[in-house]
Each structure stands twice: as C-alpha cells, then as structure tokens.
Write a protein that holds these residues in place. Structure first.
Motif, PDB file in Angstrom:
ATOM      1  N   GLN A  62       0.840  -1.198   0.000  1.00 24.37           N
ATOM      2  CA  GLN A  62       0.000   0.000   0.000  1.00 24.37           C
ATOM      3  C   GLN A  62       0.872   1.244   0.000  1.00 24.37           C
ATOM      4  O   GLN A  62       1.887   1.304   0.697  1.00 24.37           O
ATOM      5  CB  GLN A  62      -0.926   0.021   1.215  1.00 24.37           C
ATOM      6  N   PRO A 100      -5.302   4.663  -0.204  1.00 22.78           N
ATOM      7  CA  PRO A 100      -3.938   4.351  -0.634  1.00 22.78           C
ATOM      8  C   PRO A 100      -3.709   4.815  -2.075  1.00 22.78           C
ATOM      9  O   PRO A 100      -4.512   4.523  -2.966  1.00 22.78           O
ATOM     10  CB  PRO A 100      -3.862   2.830  -0.523  1.00 22.78           C
ATOM     11  N   TYR A 156      -1.964   0.278  -4.573  1.00 24.63           N
ATOM     12  CA  TYR A 156      -2.355  -0.951  -3.886  1.00 24.63           C
ATOM     13  C   TYR A 156      -2.111  -2.144  -4.812  1.00 24.63           C
ATOM     14  O   TYR A 156      -2.477  -2.128  -5.990  1.00 24.63           O
ATOM     15  CB  TYR A 156      -3.828  -0.930  -3.480  1.00 24.63           C
ATOM     16  N   TYR A 208      -1.508  -6.732  -4.404  1.00 25.55           N
ATOM     17  CA  TYR A 208      -1.377  -7.869  -3.502  1.00 25.55           C
ATOM     18  C   TYR A 208      -1.072  -9.133  -4.303  1.00 25.55           C
ATOM     19  O   TYR A 208      -1.327  -9.211  -5.512  1.00 25.55           O
ATOM     20  CB  TYR A 208      -2.634  -8.062  -2.647  1.00 25.55           C
ATOM     21  N   VAL A 253     -10.146  -3.737   0.942  1.00 28.52           N
ATOM     22  CA  VAL A 253      -9.425  -2.504   1.257  1.00 28.52           C
ATOM     23  C   VAL A 253     -10.387  -1.525   1.913  1.00 28.52           C
ATOM     24  O   VAL A 253     -11.523  -1.341   1.454  1.00 28.52           O
ATOM     25  CB  VAL A 253      -8.836  -1.877  -0.021  1.00 28.52           C
ATOM     26  N   TYR A 291      -3.601   0.489  -9.105  1.00 28.88           N
ATOM     27  CA  TYR A 291      -4.213  -0.628  -8.394  1.00 28.88           C
ATOM     28  C   TYR A 291      -4.155  -1.843  -9.316  1.00 28.88           C
ATOM     29  O   TYR A 291      -4.450  -1.739 -10.511  1.00 28.88           O
ATOM     30  CB  TYR A 291      -5.679  -0.343  -8.042  1.00 28.88           C
TER      31      TYR A 291
END
Length: 273
Positions: free
Chosen positions: A90, A120, A123, A125, A149, A179
């Motif tokens: 983030q 953020p 982002y 993951y 989130v 993102y």
C-alpha cells in the motif's frame, strides 16, 4: 541490593528461628526461579512466533530519475512450515474525491460527488494460493484483496452510493495502473522459501509504502511482518519538483518566460529561412 539493618540475634540453643529463616530464604529463591523460568518461556514463545515468517525486499528505495519508466522490487522470505503466504503493498494515503457526471441539457456536468479519506495511492497484492477458505473477516482485518481494502467516505452516505462510488474509485486507480486488476503470484522455492515481484509503474507516487507479509494457516493469520519502502525523486527531476512545490509562483513565471522566449526564437528562425 538490600540495605543492612540492625536485628536481634537469637539466643544460643534456639534453632527454631534459624530454621524459619532458612525456610523463608528457600521460598524466596524458589519464587525467583519460577519468575525467571516464566519470563524465559515467554521470551522463547515470542521469539518462536516471530520466526514463523521472515521476509525482506531486494531494495528499500525506489529512486525516480528523469528517465524512470517503472521498476520491479523482489520480495523474498521463508516460513517455518506449511501455510499460505499473502503480500499486500500500500502506498501513501490521502483524500480522494470521486465525481459522477450526468448529461444535463446536452452538456456533461458533475452532479454528485463523494470524498473518501485515507485512500492508498497505490495498492497491490499477491498470494501463494486461493484464499477462498479464509474467512472474509480475516481478509478485511489485514486488507488482503481489493474487496477488503478500507475505502471509507469522509461523511456518512447511503450504502448503495458508497458502493457505487467506491467501485468507480477502484476503476479509476486501475486505469492509471496504480491498483492491480488481480492477485499476483507468490511462488514457493521448495517448502520453505518464497518470492514474488512487485511492479511499480512510471507514474508511481512518491512517499513511504508499507509491504505487509502474512502467513495463513487453518483460515487465520498466524504471523505477520511489515517492511517499509520509500519512493523518492532524485537528481534533476527532484530539483525541478522541489522548485515547483516550494516556489510555485516563480516556477510558473519561469515557465511562461521560457515559453515566450522559445516562441520568439522560433519566429526569428522562420523569418530568416
């Protein structure tokens, strides 16, 4: 250290007070040993928990120069046994206003807006395995996945409106490449070592980022680690950025002067030709 005190000596031939004194000393020694043993066990327990997961980054600084076109940072680590690994990155947080445009009298104008706080700027993951068996409450607690989130409005609004504008915010960030559109892959090298690559685009915002690594077993996070990552401008681009931020009026006047000078010079060149 105890201070000396005046005490009355027991009379000769009376061993009972001596035995009581020895018994009290033995009890004190035993109690001290139990306390030390408990403290040592607690320390070992905490150390063992922390060593379930160890991770680090190939670089803790992303330097943005004039020719910066994006870069990758490798995260690598090890676990002490079976489990799934999730990585969450983030960027710096800030407020973002999402606006909706509607066609009114043939013109597109902003009709509604909703401001989100602590959004953020970046982002992403990655996971080593599907997280379908992990309870949503666990994923939400650690913000693993775009659906979890915490993007909350500054002021209260109807749930339907929040969901609509939240989805629009995520789409906007995804179009900008800030993102991720899905989960990245955390790959294991054997049974203990793992790695993943984190890509940062050319338009990545500057600031301090957090890289969270989570070890998941039996549907719960059993160990976690957070590592900071700095994204910073350096060199000539950093000087220009600092000048534009701190001396905005002078920067605008300088840009205007250079534009006028360039136009005048171009006119002189074309007249001579």
């Amino acid at each position: 250290m105890s201070h000396p005190t005046a005490t009355r000596s027991p009379p000769q031939g009376s061993p009972q007070p001596v035995r009581r004194s020895r018994l009290a000393a033995a009890l004190a020694t035993g109690l001290l040993a139990l306390v030390c043993l408990w403290a040592g066990a607690a320390a070992v327990s905490r150390e063992g928990w922390a060593q379930q997961l160890v991770a680090d980054l190939s670089s803790h600084l992303i330097a943005i120069t004039t020719g910066f076109t994006g870069t990758e940072v490798v995260l690598f680590g090890a676990v002490d046994g079976p489990g799934d690994v999730a990585v969450v990155v983030q960027g710096p947080e800030g407020e973002v206003t999402v606006r909706r445009k509607d066609r009114v009298a043939g013109l597109w104008i902003n009709t509604e807006s909703l401001e989100f706080g602590r959004v953020p700027a970046f982002y992403g993951y990655a996971v080593s395995n599907s997280l379908e068996q992990v309870p949503p409450a666990v994923l939400q607690r650690h913000e693993i996945g775009l659906d979890h989130v915490r993007l909350l409005p500054v002021e209260e609004a109807p749930a339907a409106k929040v969901a609509e504008f939240r989805a629009a915010l995520i789409r906007s960030k995804q179009r900008a490449g800030l993102y991720g559109t899905g989960a990245g892959e955390v790959s294991f090298l054997g049974q203990r070592l793992f790695r993943t690559s984190i890509y940062f685009p050319a338009n990545v915002p500057t600031g301090i980022y957090t890289v969270g690594v989570f070890l998941i077993r039996d549907g719960d996070v059993v160990s976690a680690q957070t590592t900071p990552l700095s994204v910073s401008k350096i060199g000539f681009s950093a000087s220009i950025y600092e000048f534009a931020v701190r001396q905005s009026v002078l920067y605008a006047l300088t840009g205007l002067t250079l534009a006028v000078a360039a136009g005048w010079l171009a006119g002189v060149v074309f007249r001579k030709s």
